[in-house]
Design a protein around this motif. Structure first.
Motif, short mmCIF file in Angstrom:
data_model
loop_
_atom_site.label_atom_id
_atom_site.label_comp_id
_atom_site.label_asym_id
_atom_site.label_seq_id
_atom_site.Cartn_x
_atom_site.Cartn_y
_atom_site.Cartn_z
N ARG A 10 0.68 -1.40 -0.01
CA ARG A 10 -0.04 -0.08 -0.04
C ARG A 10 0.82 1.46 0.14
O ARG A 10 0.54 2.38 0.84
N GLY A 12 1.29 3.67 -1.87
CA GLY A 12 0.63 4.90 -2.59
C GLY A 12 -0.38 5.45 -1.27
O GLY A 12 -0.85 6.51 -1.63
N ASP A 32 -1.69 3.05 -5.73
CA ASP A 32 -0.62 4.03 -5.69
C ASP A 32 -1.24 5.06 -6.87
O ASP A 32 -2.12 5.19 -7.45
N SER A 252 1.33 -0.93 -10.59
CA SER A 252 2.54 -1.17 -9.69
C SER A 252 2.60 -2.71 -9.19
O SER A 252 2.09 -3.53 -9.35
#
Length: 606
Positions: A10, A12, A32, A252
């Motif tokens: 996590r 972002g 993100d 990502s």
């Protein structure tokens, strides 16, 4: 295993304000900046699928209903989108106190404030899911085409959010019972297409077939615009890439690799469907290729590959798409034999192929390490055993049953409020003219008016302009035609612009700067027409008692319903753009119709 994936799942969302967020942290929000960019871009592209569905559906129905089907697509986005924001998103992904395995509760009317750490992820997630929801609703519009009351459809579109959102929560929501069992559907073969197809099947079943649909067997009726249908297929093809690859929910970590794989496998599946469609239609039609058969094959393959778009190898995707196209081609005539009139084939393409797409995951799926999409499981053919196949089959049965039963209940409820099926004469006239005041030329409207004249009355039809006509041009042409008929009494024109290449000598009026520019000889034709109009509208001409309406002797004095086909054609040519002429000619007929039907229960078209 990718270190970035495991150490920073996590990354972002790491923010000092994270603890002050007003929205629960769902798995959907584990994105993100790059992920958000990918999701938003995919959402924008998915919305172009509305264009594709509109073009496909309008191309499959008769011309006199093509604007109506586009209006229904507009209603799907506007009304369905509103209810999805109000309660639909919360029903699918809500994580409130009262959420349960059947339905989500909470996160209604999502609108995180400025400064909220999850503002970006929440809005991106909502927009992406919104594009899915409106797509599921639009699928149904094609199955109801050419016979559904537009106002009743708007009410259906407003409430149809329930049909989609509850089962979407079963599969994708963290509260859903199918999700907890391990159901896998990456991009919506089940929650979007199977639900949409099942709802389309129920809608066609409830409405009944179009008038005369099976009068000559089950062969499909002629398409209104095959080119539009094919163009719509290409737009859908384009949107499907975002539909599937965007469902990785970002790029990502390892997600970018599977996003690329999803796009390629989507194309591989469509290649399989396209190859089957070409073989099928050429063999079936002895060397001739039918447009709709190839379209449905391609779309059926795309629906089939959607559930597991990055879980398959290339040859598996080809096979799944090939089988999906075969299912679409086989079930469409089967539904017609059952009397289920689906003009676009949504029941077969989205319903039957959606069910196959869900089950195919249980057969062919790989475990997409390091992602946890399948919870570490693989399909039956990949050594994963029977569990995933059993869960996928259960998922398909649950979604199909929900889509059919709830749609039937919803349509029954709406029909109690307002009739959802068009009146017979309204259906014969076409929804464009009866619902939207759009009159197409050369599509049988005049014949329908003539045939229906003894049974209903309306003066609104003749006062409607034909769509696509330039009424300004029509006015000039009509004046020229009138002048020709008066040639024996008055000289045709005072100027000789058509004979001598010089400036017309008479005065004329014009309003454009370029039109009046001195020395612009290219405007001589424009000036000639202006001069003609001036001559035609001259006061000396208007003051003479010459009839403005020239009616052939064979037509004058006859009632509309008594005219022959040839006379109707002649009258239509004469009165194409003369609304005042039509009204004068039929005024006595309307009065007699009113007197004849005063005591009868006959609805006005307008």
């Amino acid at each position: 295993m990718d270190s970035n994936w495991t150490m920073y799942p996590r990354i972002g969302l790491r923010s000092p304000n994270l603890t002050n967020t007003t929205v629960n942290l769902q798995e959907s929000f584990e994105i993100d900046l790059e992920d958000t960019n990918w999701i938003l871009t995919s959402s924008f592209i998915i919305f172009t699928m509305q264009t594709g569905f509109g073009m496909l559906e309008s191309g499959c129905v008769s011309i006199k209903n093509e604007a109506n089907i586009m209006m229904k697509n507009l209603a799907d986005i506007s009304l369905g989108g509103l209810t999805y924001w109000i309660f639909g998103y919360g029903m699918s992904f809500g994580e409130g106190t009262y959420s349960n395995p059947f339905i989500g509760v909470g996160d209604f009317l999502p609108d995180p404030p400025v400064g909220d750490a999850l503002m970006g992820p929440v809005f991106a997630s909502f927009l992406f899911q919104l594009s899915f929801a409106t797509t599921a609703t639009t699928i149904v519009s094609g199955a109801m085409a050419e016979r559904c009351n537009f106002k009743a459809y708007c009410l259906f579109s407003l409430l149809n959010t329930v049909v989609y959102c509850v089962p979407a929560g079963w599969v994708w929501g963290s509260h859903g019972f199918l999700n907890k069992l391990g159901a896998v559907d990456i991009a919506g073969s089940g929650p979007v297409h199977l639900i949409g197809g099942a709802s389309a099947f129920a809608s066609a079943l409830m409405l009944g077939p179009r008038l005369g649909r099976y009068a000559h067997g089950i062969a499909p009726l002629p398409m209104g615009n095959p080119v539009n249908a094919v163009m719509g297929t290409f737009v859908l093809w384009w949107g499907w890439l975002a539909f599937n690859s965007g469902s990785t929910y970002g790029v990502s970590g390892a997600k970018w690799q599977y996003a690329a794989r999803a796009a390629v496998m989507t194309m591989m599946g469509s290649f399989g469907g396209g190859c089957f469609g070409l073989l099928f239609t050429l063999i079936k039609n002895k060397g001739k290729a039918e447009v709709m058969e190839l379209i449905n094959s391609v779309l059926g393959s795309l629906v089939s590959i959607t559930a597991g778009c990055f879980l398959y190898r290339a040859w598996e995707s080809l096979l799944i798409g090939f089988i999906g196209a075969a299912i679409a081609s086989g079930t469409s005539p089967l539904f017609d034999m059952m009397g289920v009139d689906d003009p676009v084939g949504a029941s077969a393409v989205h319903g039957a192929c959606g069910l196959w797409g869900v089950i195919a995951v249980g057969l062919f799926a790989d475990n997409p390490i390091p992602m946890e999409t399948t919870n570490g499981r693989s399909g039956l053919f990949k050594g994963g055993g029977w569990y995933l196949l059993g869960v996928q089959t259960l998922t398909g049965v649950c979604l199909m049953t929900w889509g059919i039963l709830v749609t039937i209940s919803l349509l029954w409820f709406i029909d109690k409020i307002m009739p959802i099926r068009m009146d017979p004469y309204t259906e014969l006239m076409g929804a464009d003219i009866t619902e939207h005041r759009i009159r197409h030329g050369q599509v049988g409207i005049s014949r329908a008016v003539s045939a229906l004249r003894p049974y209903h009355r309306s003066n609104s039809i003749e006062r409607m302009p034909t769509v696509g006509m330039n009424t300004g041009h029509g006015y000039i042409v009509d004046k020229l035609n009138e002048a020709k008929k008066k040639k024996a009494i008055y000289p045709m024109f005072t100027n000789k612009a058509f004979i001598n290449d010089h400036e017309p000598s008479t005065t004329y009026s014009n309003q454009g700067f370029l039109h009046k520019r001195p020395g612009n000889t290219d405007n001589n034709p424009h000036k000639t027409l202006d001069s003609m109009v001036h001559d035609i509208n001259d006061a000396t001409l208007k003051n003479k008692e010459v009839s403005n309406v020239m009616i052939p002797e064979g037509i004058k004095g006859k009632r509309y319903k008594d005219l022959s086909a040839k006379q109707l054609e002649e009258l239509g040519r004469i009165s194409a753009n003369q609304d005042r002429f039509r009204y004068r000619f039929h005024e006595d007929d309307y009065k007699r119709d009113v007197e004849r039907a005063t005591s009868s229960n006959i609805r006005w078209l307008d």
